[in-house]
Design a protein around this motif. Structure first.
Motif, PDB file in Angstrom:
ATOM      1  N   THR A 431       0.768  -1.104   0.479  1.00  0.00           N
ATOM      2  CA  THR A 431       0.259   0.539  -0.235  1.00  0.00           C
ATOM      3  C   THR A 431       0.782   1.514   0.158  1.00  0.00           C
ATOM      4  O   THR A 431       1.866   0.953   0.290  1.00  0.00           O
ATOM      5  CB  THR A 431      -0.921   0.619   1.438  1.00  0.00           C
ATOM      6  N   ASP A 433       0.744   3.607   2.108  1.00  0.00           N
ATOM      7  CA  ASP A 433       1.215   3.400   3.789  1.00  0.00           C
ATOM      8  C   ASP A 433       2.783   2.240   3.771  1.00  0.00           C
ATOM      9  O   ASP A 433       3.399   2.970   4.642  1.00  0.00           O
ATOM     10  CB  ASP A 433       0.316   2.689   4.815  1.00  0.00           C
ATOM     11  N   ASP A 434       2.595   1.338   2.961  1.00  0.00           N
ATOM     12  CA  ASP A 434       4.215   0.647   2.933  1.00  0.00           C
ATOM     13  C   ASP A 434       5.287   1.918   2.701  1.00  0.00           C
ATOM     14  O   ASP A 434       7.070   1.528   3.659  1.00  0.00           O
ATOM     15  CB  ASP A 434       4.076  -0.569   2.691  1.00  0.00           C
ATOM     16  N   ILE A 436       5.553   4.447   2.870  1.00  0.00           N
ATOM     17  CA  ILE A 436       5.363   5.612   3.813  1.00  0.00           C
ATOM     18  C   ILE A 436       6.157   5.401   4.668  1.00  0.00           C
ATOM     19  O   ILE A 436       7.421   6.191   5.650  1.00  0.00           O
ATOM     20  CB  ILE A 436       4.377   6.557   4.352  1.00  0.00           C
ATOM     21  N   ASN A 437       5.830   4.470   5.410  1.00  0.00           N
ATOM     22  CA  ASN A 437       6.257   4.206   6.631  1.00  0.00           C
ATOM     23  C   ASN A 437       7.300   3.746   7.006  1.00  0.00           C
ATOM     24  O   ASN A 437       8.881   3.655   7.110  1.00  0.00           O
ATOM     25  CB  ASN A 437       5.566   2.433   7.515  1.00  0.00           C
ATOM     26  N   LYS A 440       9.455   7.260   6.656  1.00  0.00           N
ATOM     27  CA  LYS A 440       8.966   8.473   7.471  1.00  0.00           C
ATOM     28  C   LYS A 440      10.186   8.672   8.076  1.00  0.00           C
ATOM     29  O   LYS A 440      10.217  10.235   8.998  1.00  0.00           O
ATOM     30  CB  LYS A 440       8.174   8.099   7.665  1.00  0.00           C
ATOM     31  N   ARG A 454       3.050  12.061   0.648  1.00  0.00           N
ATOM     32  CA  ARG A 454       1.930  10.856   0.235  1.00  0.00           C
ATOM     33  C   ARG A 454       1.240  11.059  -1.174  1.00  0.00           C
ATOM     34  O   ARG A 454       0.840   9.766  -1.829  1.00  0.00           O
ATOM     35  CB  ARG A 454       0.905  10.858   1.364  1.00  0.00           C
ATOM     36  N   GLN A 458       0.350   8.224  -4.386  1.00  0.00           N
ATOM     37  CA  GLN A 458      -0.608   7.963  -4.304  1.00  0.00           C
ATOM     38  C   GLN A 458      -1.174   7.807  -5.761  1.00  0.00           C
ATOM     39  O   GLN A 458      -1.781   7.048  -6.274  1.00  0.00           O
ATOM     40  CB  GLN A 458      -1.483   8.605  -2.963  1.00  0.00           C
TER      41      GLN A 458
END
Length: 574
Positions: A431, A433-434, A436-437, A440, A454, A458
């Motif tokens: 995703t 988020d993966d 971004i994590n 970050k 992000r 996206q």
């Protein structure tokens, strides 16, 4: 046997290459040392300083550089000793043939100091000069060889300050050019200008100076006339006249001859290729700019841009197909995408980051296999037909060739980036988020930029590659600026407004802090992706509005994401 050859050479041989062959035909006899001295004496090449590092006029005819920095040369200066020089000196007094006499005397004059640490006598120099002049006066060789001989004659005459031989050489030079000079053969004229006009030691009278200039001006008029148009010849002339006039503070005359050459280029009705015409205009524009001809320079820039589209029409698309089985693809993709998400991201960083030492090795091996193609540089043309960069040969421009190689390699490897990112997202359910994590906690990505990043990631997931690149590339540039600032580097440079401005992305990437923090491989990789026209140059194309909408693609966006992952690996030392 050798005496018979000496007799035969006196009357029948006037080319050094034929004389060499005659000596090489002699079988091994008791005169072996003399034959060796004769062979190497005629193997040496005249005016060949660039091929050897000896500081001599004569040099080896062939030279192979070795990887350890040495060279294999034939003949080598190590073949010359005092006995060899003594043999050549003896032959000077024995021969009558001016070609033989000039060669022996020239070798003695050239090698005595470096081999024996003793100065050769001026008497040898006089014999050398007089023999060279006689070769030219009797027209014993062809035009190019005669030019080389008479240029050497006046050079040696000047070196010993023999006014009589300087004047004699000068007369021979002027007479030779009058006789052999042909407008469509630039190699057979202009040498009197080159050797005499800009050399105060040549003892030219003002009348002789004026005569040389007038003859070159007349030749320019001839080769730019409608019926005898030859822009190559006019280019050879203005490369002499324009700098000469500028040096003499006659800028108006320099600009005048440049306009004559420019009119010739514009009046030429046919070029083999539009690209050839564009190249001629490009060279002319540089000259106009160099000599302060702003209006003419600006007009040419507009013209060069206008014919860019025609250049593209002449180019042919070359394609090739490579078949790869699914099993071969899976052998690469499956291991790369197996493991925890962080492990996979690190694998991708390593796999798609080029190793510059391996690239350099590959380029050098290719140059050895394809010698002819490596003799020439390359021009890079953009989507509008505009020439945006030139790349020299591998020896001249290693970094340019590396960047160009990488830009091509990115395209070839896009097949794998496409497949890998597809597998991550569609099959392994990675995703936004993966991503971004993973990034970050980067020490050089500002937390305030996370929302913008992000949105950029996206956009890739949504196949909106234009938005992806327009959002992410500026954030990557900012991160590099943060890296330099955090390490007390310099971000500012003087501006034209008597103030300061931030350094460009390219200057940031060239900073030693980037090189030592990210490593040479990543430093060059980022240049190839973002800031160098010999590479993809994504940052400059996008930020300056030069990128066509279809230039942003899945492949380019995946490279942007890859560089973002690299940025994400940097952590502060606690």
């Amino acid at each position: 046997m050798l005496d018979d050859i000496y007799i035969e050479l006196e009357n029948n041989y006037h080319l050094e290459t034929n004389i060499l062959k005659k000596f090489q035909s002699v079988p091994n006899t008791g005169d072996c040392s003399k034959i060796k001295a004769e062979i190497i004496g005629f193997q040496f090449m005249e005016n060949n300083q660039n091929r050897s590092d000896w500081g001599t006029y004569f040099g080896s005819f062939i030279r192979f550089p070795q990887e350890n920095g040495t060279s294999i040369e034939n003949p080598s200066i190590n073949d010359v000793n005092e006995d060899v020089i003594d043999h050549w000196r003896e032959r000077v007094n024995q021969v009558v043939n001016p070609v033989l006499k000039a060669r022996y005397a020239g070798l003695v004059w050239d090698f005595t100091s470096i081999i024996t640490s003793k100065k050769p006598s001026h008497h040898i120099a006089i014999i050398y000069i007089e023999s060279l002049i006689r070769i030219v006066e009797d027209r014993l060789q062809n035009g190019i060889d005669l030019i080389r001989k008479v240029e050497r004659a006046i050079s040696v005459a000047i070196s010993i300050n023999n006014k009589e031989l300087i004047n004699k050489s000068k007369e021979v030079i002027l007479a030779l050019e009058d006789e052999i000079g042909e407008n469509d053969k630039p190699g057979l004229w202009g040498f009197s200008f080159d050797v005499l006009l800009d050399n105060s030691k040549s003892q030219l009278s003002k009348l002789e100076q004026t005569t040389i200039l007038q003859k070159l001006e007349q030749r320019l008029a001839d080769v730019t006339s409608e019926n005898k148009l030859n822009t190559w010849a006019s280019k050879c002339i203005i490369k002499r006249l324009a700098p000469y006039y500028r040096k003499k503070n006659k800028l108006d005359d320099a600009q005048r001859v440049l306009r004559i050459h420019g009119d010739a280029i514009n009046n030429k009705k046919e070029y083999a290729l539009i690209l050839q015409y564009q190249g001629a205009l490009k060279d002319l524009q540089k000259l106009y700019s160099e000599y302060g001809m702003k209006n003419e320079s600006d007009e040419l820039l507009i013209k060069i841009k206008d014919i860019g589209a025609k250049v593209l029409d002449e180019m042919k698309l070359i394609t090739s197909e490579v078949q790869i089985t699914k099993e071969e693809i899976d052998k690469i993709i499956i291991p790369l995408t197996t493991g925890t998400k962080n492990e996979v991201f690190y694998k991708l960083i390593h796999f798609f980051t080029p190793q510059i030492d391996l690239v350099t090795q590959s380029l050098k091996e290719s140059a050895k296999k394809h010698v002819l193609s490596n003799l020439f540089g390359k021009s890079i043309i953009d989507e509008t037909g505009r020439e945006i960069a030139n790349i020299g040969t591998l020896e001249e421009d290693l970094i340019g060739n590396i960047l160009h190689y990488l830009s091509q390699d990115f395209q070839y490897n896009s097949f794998y980036t496409n497949r890998i990112f597809y597998r991550l997202i569609k099959e392994l359910n990675y995703t936004v988020d993966d991503f971004i994590n993973f990034i970050k906690d980067s020490a050089i990505l500002s937390e305030s930029r996370t929302n913008v990043i992000r949105k950029g990631v996206q956009a890739y997931f949504d196949n909106d590659f234009i938005v992806c690149e327009h959002l992410l590339i500026p954030q990557i540039e900012t991160s590099i600026r943060n890296l330099i600032e955090q390490n007390n580097g310099v971000l500012l440079e003087p501006s034209s407004l008597d103030a300061f401005q931030l350094k460009t992305f390219n200057k940031l990437l060239l900073d030693d802090i980037v090189k030592y923090t990210l490593g040479k491989d990543i430093q060059i990789y980022f240049r190839a992706i973002y800031t160098d026209p010999r590479g993809w140059n994504l940052r400059n194309k996008i930020c300056h509005g030069l990128s066509e909408p279809n230039s942003s693609s899945r492949s380019t966006s995946e490279r942007v994401l890859h560089t973002l992952l690299i940025i994400g690996t940097l952590r502060r030392i606690k």
